[in-house]
Motif scaffolding. Structure first.
Motif, PDB file in Angstrom:
ATOM      1  N   ARG A   1     -17.751  14.351 -12.269  1.00  0.00           N
ATOM      2  CA  ARG A   1     -17.333  15.501 -13.072  1.00  0.00           C
ATOM      3  C   ARG A   1     -16.323  15.133 -14.166  1.00  0.00           C
ATOM      4  NH1 ARG A   1     -17.281  17.587  -7.833  1.00  0.00           N
ATOM      5  NH2 ARG A   1     -15.004  17.459  -7.720  1.00  0.00           N
ATOM      6  N   GLY A   2     -15.962  13.859 -14.272  1.00  0.00           N
ATOM      7  CA  GLY A   2     -15.048  13.426 -15.317  1.00  0.00           C
ATOM      8  C   GLY A   2     -13.588  13.677 -15.014  1.00  0.00           C
ATOM      9  N   ARG A   3     -13.245  13.930 -13.761  1.00  0.00           N
ATOM     10  CA  ARG A   3     -11.840  14.174 -13.405  1.00  0.00           C
ATOM     11  C   ARG A   3     -11.061  12.892 -13.203  1.00  0.00           C
ATOM     12  NH1 ARG A   3     -11.740  18.307  -8.576  1.00  0.00           N
ATOM     13  NH2 ARG A   3      -9.516  17.788  -8.788  1.00  0.00           N
ATOM     14  N   ILE A   4     -11.761  11.764 -13.022  1.00  0.00           N
ATOM     15  CA  ILE A   4     -11.152  10.441 -12.990  1.00  0.00           C
ATOM     16  C   ILE A   4     -12.015   9.517 -13.838  1.00  0.00           C
ATOM     17  CG2 ILE A   4      -9.996  10.679 -10.747  1.00  0.00           C
ATOM     18  CD1 ILE A   4     -12.341   9.233  -9.450  1.00  0.00           C
ATOM     19  N   ASP A   5     -11.440   8.393 -14.248  1.00  0.00           N
ATOM     20  CA  ASP A   5     -12.162   7.465 -15.120  1.00  0.00           C
ATOM     21  C   ASP A   5     -12.908   6.391 -14.337  1.00  0.00           C
ATOM     22  OD1 ASP A   5     -11.204   8.558 -17.668  1.00  0.00           O
ATOM     23  OD2 ASP A   5      -9.251   7.845 -16.986  1.00  0.00           O
ATOM     24  N   LEU A   6     -12.348   5.937 -13.231  1.00  0.00           N
ATOM     25  CA  LEU A   6     -12.940   4.911 -12.381  1.00  0.00           C
ATOM     26  C   LEU A   6     -12.543   5.213 -10.943  1.00  0.00           C
ATOM     27  CD1 LEU A   6     -11.880   1.744 -14.429  1.00  0.00           C
ATOM     28  CD2 LEU A   6     -14.238   2.511 -14.170  1.00  0.00           C
ATOM     29  N   LEU A   7     -13.249   4.648  -9.987  1.00  0.00           N
ATOM     30  CA  LEU A   7     -12.776   4.697  -8.602  1.00  0.00           C
ATOM     31  C   LEU A   7     -12.968   3.322  -7.979  1.00  0.00           C
ATOM     32  CD1 LEU A   7     -15.188   4.758  -6.204  1.00  0.00           C
ATOM     33  CD2 LEU A   7     -15.569   7.017  -7.182  1.00  0.00           C
ATOM     34  N   ILE A   8     -12.150   3.017  -6.990  1.00  0.00           N
ATOM     35  CA  ILE A   8     -12.192   1.722  -6.343  1.00  0.00           C
ATOM     36  C   ILE A   8     -12.589   1.899  -4.885  1.00  0.00           C
ATOM     37  CG2 ILE A   8      -9.696   1.797  -5.847  1.00  0.00           C
ATOM     38  CD1 ILE A   8      -9.686  -1.257  -6.207  1.00  0.00           C
ATOM     39  N   THR A   9     -13.586   1.122  -4.445  1.00  0.00           N
ATOM     40  CA  THR A   9     -14.009   1.166  -3.045  1.00  0.00           C
ATOM     41  C   THR A   9     -14.835  -0.080  -2.750  1.00  0.00           C
ATOM     42  OG1 THR A   9     -14.965   2.575  -1.316  1.00  0.00           O
ATOM     43  CG2 THR A   9     -16.191   2.427  -3.372  1.00  0.00           C
ATOM     44  N   ASP A  10     -15.265  -0.223  -1.503  1.00  0.00           N
ATOM     45  CA  ASP A  10     -16.109  -1.343  -1.114  1.00  0.00           C
ATOM     46  C   ASP A  10     -17.484  -1.226  -1.755  1.00  0.00           C
ATOM     47  OD1 ASP A  10     -17.194  -3.553   0.584  1.00  0.00           O
ATOM     48  OD2 ASP A  10     -18.303  -1.903   1.473  1.00  0.00           O
ATOM     49  N   ARG A  11     -18.071  -2.360  -2.110  1.00  0.00           N
ATOM     50  CA  ARG A  11     -19.365  -2.386  -2.788  1.00  0.00           C
ATOM     51  C   ARG A  11     -20.448  -1.664  -1.982  1.00  0.00           C
ATOM     52  NH1 ARG A  11     -22.109  -6.108  -6.105  1.00  0.00           N
ATOM     53  NH2 ARG A  11     -20.472  -7.686  -5.957  1.00  0.00           N
ATOM     54  N   ARG A  12     -20.611  -2.028  -0.701  1.00  0.00           N
ATOM     55  CA  ARG A  12     -21.696  -1.447   0.094  1.00  0.00           C
ATOM     56  C   ARG A  12     -21.443   0.026   0.414  1.00  0.00           C
ATOM     57  NH1 ARG A  12     -21.387  -6.608   2.782  1.00  0.00           N
ATOM     58  NH2 ARG A  12     -23.108  -7.925   2.097  1.00  0.00           N
ATOM     59  N   VAL A  13     -20.179   0.375   0.621  1.00  0.00           N
ATOM     60  CA  VAL A  13     -19.845   1.787   0.845  1.00  0.00           C
ATOM     61  C   VAL A  13     -20.207   2.601  -0.389  1.00  0.00           C
ATOM     62  CG1 VAL A  13     -17.942   3.413   1.176  1.00  0.00           C
ATOM     63  CG2 VAL A  13     -18.047   1.325   2.547  1.00  0.00           C
ATOM     64  N   GLY A  14     -19.840   2.090  -1.564  1.00  0.00           N
ATOM     65  CA  GLY A  14     -20.154   2.793  -2.798  1.00  0.00           C
ATOM     66  C   GLY A  14     -21.644   2.920  -3.031  1.00  0.00           C
ATOM     67  N   GLN A  15     -22.379   1.834  -2.800  1.00  0.00           N
ATOM     68  CA  GLN A  15     -23.823   1.878  -2.993  1.00  0.00           C
ATOM     69  C   GLN A  15     -24.486   2.857  -2.020  1.00  0.00           C
ATOM     70  OE1 GLN A  15     -25.708   0.583  -5.339  1.00  0.00           O
ATOM     71  NE2 GLN A  15     -24.009  -0.443  -6.367  1.00  0.00           N
ATOM     72  N   THR A  16     -23.984   2.910  -0.790  1.00  0.00           N
ATOM     73  CA  THR A  16     -24.514   3.861   0.189  1.00  0.00           C
ATOM     74  C   THR A  16     -24.272   5.304  -0.263  1.00  0.00           C
ATOM     75  OG1 THR A  16     -24.186   2.311   2.017  1.00  0.00           O
ATOM     76  CG2 THR A  16     -24.370   4.645   2.593  1.00  0.00           C
ATOM     77  N   LEU A  17     -23.059   5.562  -0.783  1.00  0.00           N
ATOM     78  CA  LEU A  17     -22.729   6.917  -1.220  1.00  0.00           C
ATOM     79  C   LEU A  17     -23.533   7.334  -2.454  1.00  0.00           C
ATOM     80  CD1 LEU A  17     -18.887   6.975  -0.600  1.00  0.00           C
ATOM     81  CD2 LEU A  17     -20.582   8.474   0.448  1.00  0.00           C
ATOM     82  N   LEU A  18     -23.854   6.395  -3.323  1.00  0.00           N
ATOM     83  CA  LEU A  18     -24.672   6.739  -4.485  1.00  0.00           C
ATOM     84  C   LEU A  18     -26.011   7.309  -4.049  1.00  0.00           C
ATOM     85  CD1 LEU A  18     -24.099   3.825  -7.038  1.00  0.00           C
ATOM     86  CD2 LEU A  18     -23.038   6.094  -6.991  1.00  0.00           C
TER      87      LEU A  18
END
Length: 271
Positions: free
Chosen positions: A167-184
Protein backbone atom coordinates in the motif's frame (compact mmCIF):
# COMPACT_ATOMS: atom_id res chain seq x y z
CA UNK A 1 31.31 -46.00 38.18
CA UNK A 2 33.39 -44.90 35.15
CA UNK A 3 33.08 -41.24 34.18
CA UNK A 4 31.52 -42.07 30.79
CA UNK A 5 28.90 -44.28 32.43
CA UNK A 6 28.11 -41.52 34.92
CA UNK A 7 27.66 -39.02 32.08
CA UNK A 8 25.39 -41.36 30.13
CA UNK A 9 23.32 -42.00 33.24
CA UNK A 10 22.98 -38.25 33.86
CA UNK A 11 21.91 -37.67 30.27
CA UNK A 12 19.31 -40.44 30.56
CA UNK A 13 17.89 -39.01 33.76
CA UNK A 14 17.78 -35.52 32.22
CA UNK A 15 15.87 -36.81 29.22
CA UNK A 16 13.48 -38.86 31.36
CA UNK A 17 12.92 -36.23 34.04
CA UNK A 18 9.99 -34.57 32.27
CA UNK A 19 8.11 -37.82 31.61
CA UNK A 20 8.95 -39.14 35.07
CA UNK A 21 7.30 -36.09 36.62
CA UNK A 22 4.42 -36.22 34.16
CA UNK A 23 5.56 -32.93 32.64
CA UNK A 24 6.09 -31.71 29.11
CA UNK A 25 8.83 -29.51 27.72
CA UNK A 26 7.21 -26.11 27.10
CA UNK A 27 8.42 -24.58 23.84
CA UNK A 28 7.36 -21.29 22.24
CA UNK A 29 7.83 -20.00 18.73
CA UNK A 30 6.46 -17.50 16.26
CA UNK A 31 4.88 -18.65 12.97
CA UNK A 32 7.74 -18.32 10.47
CA UNK A 33 6.77 -20.33 7.37
CA UNK A 34 8.27 -22.42 5.89
CA UNK A 35 10.32 -23.14 9.05
CA UNK A 36 7.44 -23.34 11.53
CA UNK A 37 3.74 -22.50 11.15
CA UNK A 38 0.19 -23.73 11.69
CA UNK A 39 -2.26 -24.77 8.98
CA UNK A 40 -5.81 -25.87 9.75
CA UNK A 41 -4.82 -26.38 13.37
CA UNK A 42 -1.81 -28.56 12.50
CA UNK A 43 1.77 -27.54 13.25
CA UNK A 44 4.05 -27.84 10.24
CA UNK A 45 7.39 -26.61 8.89
CA UNK A 46 10.93 -27.78 8.34
CA UNK A 47 12.28 -26.82 11.77
CA UNK A 48 9.12 -27.75 13.66
CA UNK A 49 8.92 -31.23 12.17
CA UNK A 50 12.65 -31.78 12.59
CA UNK A 51 12.46 -30.78 16.26
CA UNK A 52 9.37 -32.93 16.85
CA UNK A 53 11.12 -35.98 15.37
CA UNK A 54 14.27 -35.45 17.44
CA UNK A 55 12.36 -35.07 20.71
CA UNK A 56 10.24 -38.12 19.87
CA UNK A 57 13.45 -40.12 19.51
CA UNK A 58 14.63 -38.78 22.86
CA UNK A 59 11.35 -39.73 24.51
CA UNK A 60 10.49 -36.13 25.44
CA UNK A 61 6.92 -34.85 25.23
CA UNK A 62 6.57 -31.25 24.07
CA UNK A 63 3.88 -28.64 24.64
CA UNK A 64 3.94 -26.02 21.87
CA UNK A 65 2.71 -22.44 21.85
CA UNK A 66 2.65 -20.20 18.76
CA UNK A 67 2.90 -16.55 19.78
CA UNK A 68 4.24 -13.19 18.57
CA UNK A 69 8.01 -13.15 19.01
CA UNK A 70 8.09 -10.49 21.73
CA UNK A 71 5.64 -12.63 23.75
CA UNK A 72 7.88 -15.66 23.24
CA UNK A 73 10.87 -13.76 24.62
CA UNK A 74 8.85 -12.48 27.58
CA UNK A 75 7.76 -16.02 28.47
CA UNK A 76 11.38 -17.17 28.38
CA UNK A 77 12.44 -14.29 30.63
CA UNK A 78 9.61 -15.01 33.08
CA UNK A 79 10.28 -18.74 33.20
CA UNK A 80 6.91 -19.55 31.63
CA UNK A 81 8.58 -21.44 28.77
CA UNK A 82 11.45 -23.93 28.79
CA UNK A 83 12.77 -22.96 25.38
CA UNK A 84 12.20 -21.32 22.01
CA UNK A 85 12.30 -22.68 18.49
CA UNK A 86 14.09 -20.83 15.67
CA UNK A 87 16.01 -18.39 17.80
CA UNK A 88 19.33 -16.88 16.72
CA UNK A 89 22.39 -17.08 18.94
CA UNK A 90 22.95 -13.89 20.91
CA UNK A 91 25.73 -13.23 23.42
CA UNK A 92 23.20 -11.06 25.28
CA UNK A 93 21.18 -14.20 26.10
CA UNK A 94 24.10 -16.58 26.59
CA UNK A 95 23.74 -16.27 30.36
CA UNK A 96 20.13 -17.47 30.31
CA UNK A 97 19.87 -19.78 27.27
CA UNK A 98 21.64 -22.94 26.14
CA UNK A 99 22.22 -23.62 22.44
CA UNK A 100 23.05 -27.02 20.89
CA UNK A 101 26.12 -27.28 18.70
CA UNK A 102 23.98 -28.12 15.65
CA UNK A 103 21.66 -25.46 14.15
CA UNK A 104 18.25 -26.35 12.79
CA UNK A 105 18.51 -24.24 9.64
CA UNK A 106 20.19 -21.31 7.95
CA UNK A 107 18.42 -18.12 6.91
CA UNK A 108 19.31 -15.20 4.65
CA UNK A 109 17.99 -11.72 5.35
CA UNK A 110 17.09 -9.59 2.34
CA UNK A 111 14.99 -6.54 1.51
CA UNK A 112 11.68 -6.65 -0.36
CA UNK A 113 10.34 -3.74 -2.42
CA UNK A 114 7.15 -2.78 -4.29
CA UNK A 115 7.58 -3.29 -8.04
CA UNK A 116 6.24 0.18 -8.84
CA UNK A 117 8.53 1.80 -6.24
CA UNK A 118 11.95 0.09 -6.51
CA UNK A 119 14.78 1.34 -4.28
CA UNK A 120 18.11 -0.13 -5.44
CA UNK A 121 20.78 -0.01 -2.73
CA UNK A 122 24.25 -1.28 -1.87
CA UNK A 123 25.04 0.63 1.34
CA UNK A 124 23.16 2.11 4.27
CA UNK A 125 23.70 5.52 2.70
CA UNK A 126 21.48 4.42 -0.20
CA UNK A 127 18.59 4.04 2.28
CA UNK A 128 18.67 7.73 3.24
CA UNK A 129 15.19 9.16 3.79
CA UNK A 130 13.41 5.80 3.41
CA UNK A 131 11.09 3.96 5.81
CA UNK A 132 12.06 0.33 6.42
CA UNK A 133 9.54 -2.20 7.74
CA UNK A 134 10.89 -4.25 10.65
CA UNK A 135 9.55 -6.85 13.08
CA UNK A 136 9.06 -6.22 16.81
CA UNK A 137 11.33 -8.28 19.04
CA UNK A 138 14.04 -8.62 16.42
CA UNK A 139 17.51 -7.36 17.32
CA UNK A 140 19.19 -5.63 14.38
CA UNK A 141 22.84 -4.63 14.16
CA UNK A 142 23.85 -1.48 15.98
CA UNK A 143 24.56 0.35 12.71
CA UNK A 144 21.12 -0.45 11.34
CA UNK A 145 19.39 0.15 14.68
CA UNK A 146 21.09 3.48 15.43
CA UNK A 147 21.29 4.96 11.94
CA UNK A 148 19.56 8.33 11.49
CA UNK A 149 19.62 7.98 7.70
CA UNK A 150 16.28 6.16 7.57
CA UNK A 151 13.23 5.33 9.67
CA UNK A 152 12.51 1.88 11.11
CA UNK A 153 8.79 1.10 11.37
CA UNK A 154 7.70 -2.15 13.06
CA UNK A 155 4.54 -4.05 12.19
CA UNK A 156 2.68 -6.52 14.43
CA UNK A 157 3.06 -9.40 11.94
CA UNK A 158 5.04 -10.30 8.82
CA UNK A 159 1.77 -10.27 6.87
CA UNK A 160 1.07 -6.71 8.04
CA UNK A 161 4.54 -5.63 6.90
CA UNK A 162 3.91 -6.92 3.38
CA UNK A 163 0.50 -5.24 3.33
CA UNK A 164 2.08 -1.92 4.29
CA UNK A 165 4.68 -2.31 1.56
CA UNK A 166 2.01 -3.08 -1.06
CA UNK A 167 0.00 0.00 0.00
CA UNK A 168 3.04 2.31 -0.07
CA UNK A 169 3.14 2.93 3.69
CA UNK A 170 6.78 1.78 3.83
CA UNK A 171 9.52 1.85 1.21
CA UNK A 172 11.22 -1.50 1.93
CA UNK A 173 10.91 -4.34 4.42
CA UNK A 174 13.54 -6.69 5.79
CA UNK A 175 12.95 -10.40 6.42
CA UNK A 176 14.28 -13.87 5.64
CA UNK A 177 14.40 -14.79 1.95
CA UNK A 178 12.31 -17.98 2.19
CA UNK A 179 9.82 -16.44 4.62
CA UNK A 180 9.32 -13.53 2.24
CA UNK A 181 8.96 -15.76 -0.80
CA UNK A 182 6.41 -17.91 1.04
CA UNK A 183 4.38 -14.83 2.01
CA UNK A 184 4.38 -13.52 -1.56
CA UNK A 185 2.52 -16.68 -2.56
CA UNK A 186 0.30 -16.85 0.52
CA UNK A 187 -0.78 -13.21 0.19
CA UNK A 188 -0.90 -13.34 -3.63
CA UNK A 189 1.48 -10.39 -3.91
CA UNK A 190 4.05 -11.85 -6.28
CA UNK A 191 3.00 -9.51 -9.10
CA UNK A 192 3.34 -6.48 -6.77
CA UNK A 193 6.43 -7.14 -4.62
CA UNK A 194 9.91 -8.45 -5.41
CA UNK A 195 13.05 -9.45 -3.54
CA UNK A 196 16.16 -7.28 -3.68
CA UNK A 197 19.18 -9.30 -4.91
CA UNK A 198 21.59 -8.33 -2.11
CA UNK A 199 21.87 -10.63 0.90
CA UNK A 200 22.15 -8.52 4.04
CA UNK A 201 23.19 -11.27 6.46
CA UNK A 202 23.27 -15.00 7.06
CA UNK A 203 22.07 -16.48 10.37
CA UNK A 204 21.74 -19.92 11.97
CA UNK A 205 18.49 -20.82 13.71
CA UNK A 206 18.50 -22.97 16.85
CA UNK A 207 16.32 -24.58 19.44
CA UNK A 208 17.44 -22.92 22.69
CA UNK A 209 16.55 -24.00 26.24
CA UNK A 210 16.63 -22.07 29.50
CA UNK A 211 19.59 -22.72 31.80
CA UNK A 212 17.77 -24.95 34.30
CA UNK A 213 18.93 -28.10 36.06
CA UNK A 214 19.64 -30.88 33.58
CA UNK A 215 18.98 -28.73 30.52
CA UNK A 216 22.65 -28.61 29.52
CA UNK A 217 22.66 -32.39 29.12
CA UNK A 218 19.37 -32.32 27.24
CA UNK A 219 20.73 -29.68 24.86
CA UNK A 220 23.81 -31.83 24.17
CA UNK A 221 21.64 -34.89 23.54
CA UNK A 222 19.32 -32.89 21.27
CA UNK A 223 22.25 -31.55 19.25
CA UNK A 224 23.76 -35.00 18.77
CA UNK A 225 20.46 -36.56 17.69
CA UNK A 226 19.71 -33.63 15.40
CA UNK A 227 23.07 -34.05 13.71
CA UNK A 228 22.37 -37.74 13.16
CA UNK A 229 18.89 -37.08 11.77
CA UNK A 230 20.20 -34.47 9.31
CA UNK A 231 22.41 -37.17 7.75
CA UNK A 232 19.41 -39.44 7.04
CA UNK A 233 17.34 -39.64 3.83
CA UNK A 234 14.25 -38.72 5.86
CA UNK A 235 15.73 -35.28 6.57
CA UNK A 236 16.66 -34.78 2.91
CA UNK A 237 13.06 -35.56 1.95
CA UNK A 238 11.75 -33.15 4.59
CA UNK A 239 14.09 -30.40 3.38
CA UNK A 240 13.06 -30.92 -0.24
CA UNK A 241 9.39 -30.73 0.70
CA UNK A 242 9.92 -27.28 2.22
CA UNK A 243 12.25 -26.03 -0.49
CA UNK A 244 15.22 -25.78 1.84
CA UNK A 245 17.83 -26.71 -0.73
CA UNK A 246 20.62 -24.35 -1.82
CA UNK A 247 19.42 -20.83 -2.54
CA UNK A 248 20.63 -18.79 -5.51
CA UNK A 249 23.92 -16.96 -5.06
CA UNK A 250 23.49 -13.28 -4.29
CA UNK A 251 25.91 -10.50 -3.36
CA UNK A 252 26.39 -9.82 0.34
CA UNK A 253 25.78 -6.16 1.08
CA UNK A 254 28.64 -4.23 2.68
CA UNK A 255 27.11 -1.09 4.19
CA UNK A 256 29.34 1.94 4.63
CA UNK A 257 30.42 2.62 8.21
CA UNK A 258 29.25 -0.80 9.39
CA UNK A 259 30.66 -4.25 10.05
CA UNK A 260 28.97 -5.71 6.96
CA UNK A 261 25.81 -6.78 8.78
CA UNK A 262 22.52 -4.95 8.57
CA UNK A 263 20.50 -7.40 10.63
CA UNK A 264 21.99 -9.65 13.25
CA UNK A 265 19.73 -11.37 15.73
CA UNK A 266 16.11 -12.22 16.45
CA UNK A 267 16.36 -12.13 20.22
CA UNK A 268 15.87 -8.56 21.38
CA UNK A 269 12.89 -7.89 23.63
CA UNK A 270 12.66 -4.40 22.14
CA UNK A 271 12.19 -3.35 18.48
Amino acid sequence: MPVIAQLLTAVLFACLSFTARGEKLRLVTEPWAPYVYEENGQALGLDYETTAIVFQRLGIEVEWQFLPWKRCLAMLDQGLADGALDIFYSSERDATLLYPGEPLSEVEFVMFYANDRPHPFRTLEDLRGLTIGTSPGYLYSQEFRDSILFTREPAPTHEANFGKLARGRIDLLITDRRVGQTLLDTLKLRDQISESPSVISHQSQFLALRRNAGMDLLVQRFGAELKRFKREPAYAELSARYGAGPVPDAPLITPQASNGKTVEQQESSAP
